[in-house]
Design a protein around this motif. Structure first.
Motif, PDB file in Angstrom:
ATOM      1  N   MET A 133      -0.850  20.900  18.890  1.00  0.00           N
ATOM      2  CA  MET A 133      -2.137  20.489  19.416  1.00  0.00           C
ATOM      3  C   MET A 133      -3.274  21.063  18.583  1.00  0.00           C
ATOM      4  SD  MET A 133      -1.936  18.508  22.060  1.00  0.00           S
ATOM      5  CE  MET A 133      -0.478  17.814  22.861  1.00  0.00           C
ATOM      6  N   ILE A 134      -4.372  20.335  18.542  1.00  0.00           N
ATOM      7  CA  ILE A 134      -5.611  20.783  17.909  1.00  0.00           C
ATOM      8  C   ILE A 134      -6.691  20.786  18.991  1.00  0.00           C
ATOM      9  CG2 ILE A 134      -7.415  20.244  16.216  1.00  0.00           C
ATOM     10  CD1 ILE A 134      -5.214  18.784  14.592  1.00  0.00           C
ATOM     11  N   THR A 135      -7.431  21.867  19.088  1.00  0.00           N
ATOM     12  CA  THR A 135      -8.566  21.922  20.012  1.00  0.00           C
ATOM     13  C   THR A 135      -9.827  22.280  19.235  1.00  0.00           C
ATOM     14  OG1 THR A 135      -8.280  24.287  20.509  1.00  0.00           O
ATOM     15  CG2 THR A 135      -7.115  22.699  21.929  1.00  0.00           C
ATOM     16  N   VAL A 136     -10.948  21.787  19.717  1.00  0.00           N
ATOM     17  CA  VAL A 136     -12.245  22.158  19.149  1.00  0.00           C
ATOM     18  C   VAL A 136     -13.179  22.508  20.295  1.00  0.00           C
ATOM     19  CG1 VAL A 136     -14.181  21.473  17.686  1.00  0.00           C
ATOM     20  CG2 VAL A 136     -11.899  20.543  17.228  1.00  0.00           C
ATOM     21  N   VAL A 137     -13.844  23.650  20.159  1.00  0.00           N
ATOM     22  CA  VAL A 137     -14.876  24.075  21.111  1.00  0.00           C
ATOM     23  C   VAL A 137     -16.132  24.379  20.311  1.00  0.00           C
ATOM     24  CG1 VAL A 137     -15.600  25.885  22.709  1.00  0.00           C
ATOM     25  CG2 VAL A 137     -13.260  25.007  22.805  1.00  0.00           C
ATOM     26  N   MET A 138     -17.256  23.810  20.732  1.00  0.00           N
ATOM     27  CA  MET A 138     -18.534  24.073  20.062  1.00  0.00           C
ATOM     28  C   MET A 138     -19.584  24.456  21.100  1.00  0.00           C
ATOM     29  SD  MET A 138     -18.554  20.932  17.250  1.00  0.00           S
ATOM     30  CE  MET A 138     -19.747  21.694  16.150  1.00  0.00           C
ATOM     31  N   GLY A 139     -20.402  25.443  20.752  1.00  0.00           N
ATOM     32  CA  GLY A 139     -21.556  25.783  21.574  1.00  0.00           C
ATOM     33  C   GLY A 139     -21.257  26.571  22.830  1.00  0.00           C
ATOM     34  N   ALA A 140     -20.210  27.404  22.836  1.00  0.00           N
ATOM     35  CA  ALA A 140     -19.946  28.276  23.986  1.00  0.00           C
ATOM     36  C   ALA A 140     -20.859  29.499  23.914  1.00  0.00           C
ATOM     37  CB  ALA A 140     -18.488  28.702  24.011  1.00  0.00           C
ATOM     38  N   ASP A 141     -21.131  30.097  25.060  1.00  0.00           N
ATOM     39  CA  ASP A 141     -22.094  31.207  25.114  1.00  0.00           C
ATOM     40  C   ASP A 141     -21.500  32.562  24.749  1.00  0.00           C
ATOM     41  OD1 ASP A 141     -24.266  29.624  25.845  1.00  0.00           O
ATOM     42  OD2 ASP A 141     -23.798  29.773  27.983  1.00  0.00           O
ATOM     43  N   SER A 142     -20.181  32.665  24.708  1.00  0.00           N
ATOM     44  CA  SER A 142     -19.557  33.953  24.397  1.00  0.00           C
ATOM     45  C   SER A 142     -18.156  33.710  23.844  1.00  0.00           C
ATOM     46  CB  SER A 142     -19.465  34.839  25.643  1.00  0.00           C
ATOM     47  OG  SER A 142     -18.548  34.267  26.580  1.00  0.00           O
ATOM     48  N   VAL A 143     -17.600  34.751  23.222  1.00  0.00           N
ATOM     49  CA  VAL A 143     -16.224  34.670  22.734  1.00  0.00           C
ATOM     50  C   VAL A 143     -15.280  34.425  23.900  1.00  0.00           C
ATOM     51  CG1 VAL A 143     -14.337  35.976  21.685  1.00  0.00           C
ATOM     52  CG2 VAL A 143     -16.630  36.139  20.711  1.00  0.00           C
ATOM     53  N   LYS A 144     -15.519  35.098  25.003  1.00  0.00           N
ATOM     54  CA  LYS A 144     -14.652  34.946  26.181  1.00  0.00           C
ATOM     55  C   LYS A 144     -14.643  33.498  26.664  1.00  0.00           C
ATOM     56  CE  LYS A 144     -13.844  36.797  30.815  1.00  0.00           C
ATOM     57  NZ  LYS A 144     -14.315  37.782  31.843  1.00  0.00           N
ATOM     58  N   LYS A 145     -15.814  32.880  26.757  1.00  0.00           N
ATOM     59  CA  LYS A 145     -15.899  31.498  27.226  1.00  0.00           C
ATOM     60  C   LYS A 145     -15.283  30.535  26.212  1.00  0.00           C
ATOM     61  CE  LYS A 145     -19.891  32.116  30.269  1.00  0.00           C
ATOM     62  NZ  LYS A 145     -21.302  31.751  30.546  1.00  0.00           N
ATOM     63  N   ARG A 146     -15.481  30.810  24.936  1.00  0.00           N
ATOM     64  CA  ARG A 146     -14.881  29.982  23.888  1.00  0.00           C
ATOM     65  C   ARG A 146     -13.358  30.026  23.981  1.00  0.00           C
ATOM     66  NH1 ARG A 146     -15.794  32.245  17.971  1.00  0.00           N
ATOM     67  NH2 ARG A 146     -14.196  33.702  18.680  1.00  0.00           N
ATOM     68  N   ASN A 147     -12.806  31.227  24.117  1.00  0.00           N
ATOM     69  CA  ASN A 147     -11.351  31.368  24.182  1.00  0.00           C
ATOM     70  C   ASN A 147     -10.784  30.786  25.477  1.00  0.00           C
ATOM     71  OD1 ASN A 147     -11.486  32.609  21.718  1.00  0.00           O
ATOM     72  ND2 ASN A 147     -11.121  34.675  22.481  1.00  0.00           N
ATOM     73  N   HIS A 148     -11.548  30.920  26.563  1.00  0.00           N
ATOM     74  CA  HIS A 148     -11.099  30.351  27.842  1.00  0.00           C
ATOM     75  C   HIS A 148     -11.026  28.827  27.757  1.00  0.00           C
ATOM     76  CE1 HIS A 148     -10.595  29.732  32.143  1.00  0.00           C
ATOM     77  NE2 HIS A 148     -11.616  28.900  32.111  1.00  0.00           N
ATOM     78  N   ALA A 149     -12.059  28.214  27.182  1.00  0.00           N
ATOM     79  CA  ALA A 149     -12.071  26.751  27.050  1.00  0.00           C
ATOM     80  C   ALA A 149     -10.906  26.274  26.187  1.00  0.00           C
ATOM     81  CB  ALA A 149     -13.398  26.298  26.450  1.00  0.00           C
ATOM     82  N   THR A 150     -10.640  26.992  25.103  1.00  0.00           N
ATOM     83  CA  THR A 150      -9.517  26.642  24.232  1.00  0.00           C
ATOM     84  C   THR A 150      -8.192  26.787  24.971  1.00  0.00           C
ATOM     85  OG1 THR A 150     -10.733  27.340  22.264  1.00  0.00           O
ATOM     86  CG2 THR A 150      -8.340  27.214  22.075  1.00  0.00           C
TER      87      THR A 150
END
Length: 390
Positions: free
Chosen positions: A253-270
């Motif tokens: 799988m490939i995921t992309v996350v852009m514009g999260a407010d923190s590393v924690k939120k970025r990693n959670h979304a991924t």
């Protein structure tokens, strides 16, 4: 130029476009409550290009250091062509060593291997290492950037423009979650890239006084089983971004996350996108990359029989509760070949269908250079044919 040649070029471009154009999931998938903390997000299966989930996936946004996915793609292409060697030593310019932002503190005049430069980009997101590679390949960063944008056009991407190789803030530098996923898909064709991006920690100049500890900016490499890449990004404008990839049960799988407010939120979304994919989907491999699909006799070629192989892995993806029941494949090979043909050149397409629904179309390529037969070769073949006819 002959009409047939023009038609062939048109069909080749069309097939290339098809092979990199992902299929979107059904509408019910788009209602999923995933990546709520991201401005833009996307979840794609690598081999089929199927998009399982997307959120504002075509909104142009600053990509920050995810730009380096394209930087690495061109580096891997150069390695594959033999124009660059991993053990080659590169002299670091003053321009490269002066890069700000994330860096591995290369010194002007220092000589460092291509292998170590790739590690520095893939693990520590070194801006100085990115520029050093760009200058080695194209002579200057701006010449390399031109090539990056040419690759954007080749991949048929409409919402990406690069201004540098690092992702440092620049006017009119932008991309989208969808475009970044397609670039990542192209990079992952070079399977050894994950031998770099999966490293959590390593050392540059190990054992020397000026050794430097490389620590992966993508912490999911360590904390999410199966994650082995690809690239993080952060600037105050872009906020926290990540293009990630993970493989489980022979499904990538490939995921992309852009514009999260923190590393924690970025990693959670991924993580929640990956969880959803691996919990609800399965893939089945029909052909591996490079499998011989057909052997075609070619009288006018130096090599009488040419092997036609898959240009990529051929898979189907389906929900675990809804497997396909009537999978069929169809092979279309060009009726006539214009010689010579270069290794990797597309000469056909393999279509996978479920009933009449097209699931995927994969380029078929030649597995070696095909040269036009010499007069002597053709003469010998004519004699052989006459002898057999007696």
């Amino acid at each position: 130029m002959r009409i047939r040649t023009i038609l062939y070029l048109f069909l080749s471009l069309l097939f290339i476009f098809i092979s990199i154009t992902p299929v979107f999931a059904q509408e019910d998938e788009q209602a999923l409550d995933l990546a709520s903390d991201a401005k833009s997000a996307l979840l794609m299966e690598r081999d089929t290009g199927t998009i399982i989930f997307e959120k504002n996936a075509n909104e142009p946004l600053p990509p920050a250091s995810m730009v380096k996915i394209m930087t690495l793609l061109i580096v891997m292409e150069e390695l594959a062509k033999g124009n660059l060697k991993k053990n080659e030593m590169v002299r670091v310019s003053e321009n490269a060593s002066s890069m700000g932002g994330s860096q591995v503190f290369l010194e002007t005049g220092e000589e460092i291997s291509v292998d170590d430069l790739i590690k520095s980009v893939a693990i520590a997101s070194g801006n100085d290492a990115s520029v050093a590679l760009a200058e080695r390949i194209s002579g200057s960063e701006q010449s390399f950037v031109k090539r990056m944008n040419e690759k954007v056009a080749e991949l048929q991407l409409k919402n990406t423009r690069f201004k540098n190789v690092t992702g440092l803030p620049a006017k009119d530098q932008y991309s989208t979650a969808y475009d970044m996923a397609v670039i990542a898909k192209a990079l992952l064709q070079y399977e050894d890239i994950t031998t770099y991006t999966s490293i959590y920690e390593d050392y540059l100049r190990k054992g020397q006084k000026n050794e430097f500890w490389l620590v992966n900016t993508n912490k999911l490499v360590r904390f999410y089983p199966g994650v082995d890449g690809l690239k993080t990004g952060y600037t105050s404008e872009a906020k926290y971004c990540l293009t990630a990839t993970a493989e489980k049960n022979d499904m990538r799988m490939i995921t992309v996350v852009m514009g999260a407010d923190s590393v924690k939120k970025r990693n959670h979304a991924t993580s929640e996108m990956l969880d959803y994919a691996f919990n609800h989907y399965e893939t089945e491999q029909l052909f591996a990359k490079g499998d011989v699909i057909k052997t075609v006799p070619l009288l006018k070629a130096e090599q009488r029989d040419i092997q036609i192989v898959t240009g990529d892995s051929v898979r189907t993806i389906y929900k675990k509760e809804k497997p396909y029941e009537n999978i069929k494949t169809h092979v279309k090979i060009e009726d006539d070949f214009s010689l010579p043909i270069k290794k990797g050149e597309q000469v056909g397409v393999l279509t996978v269908k479920d009933n009449n629904h097209v699931l995927s179309e994969t380029p078929l390529i030649v597995d070696s250079d095909i040269k036009e037969a010499s007069f002597l070769t053709l003469f010998k073949r004519t004699l052989e044919n006459l002898s057999k006819a007696r």
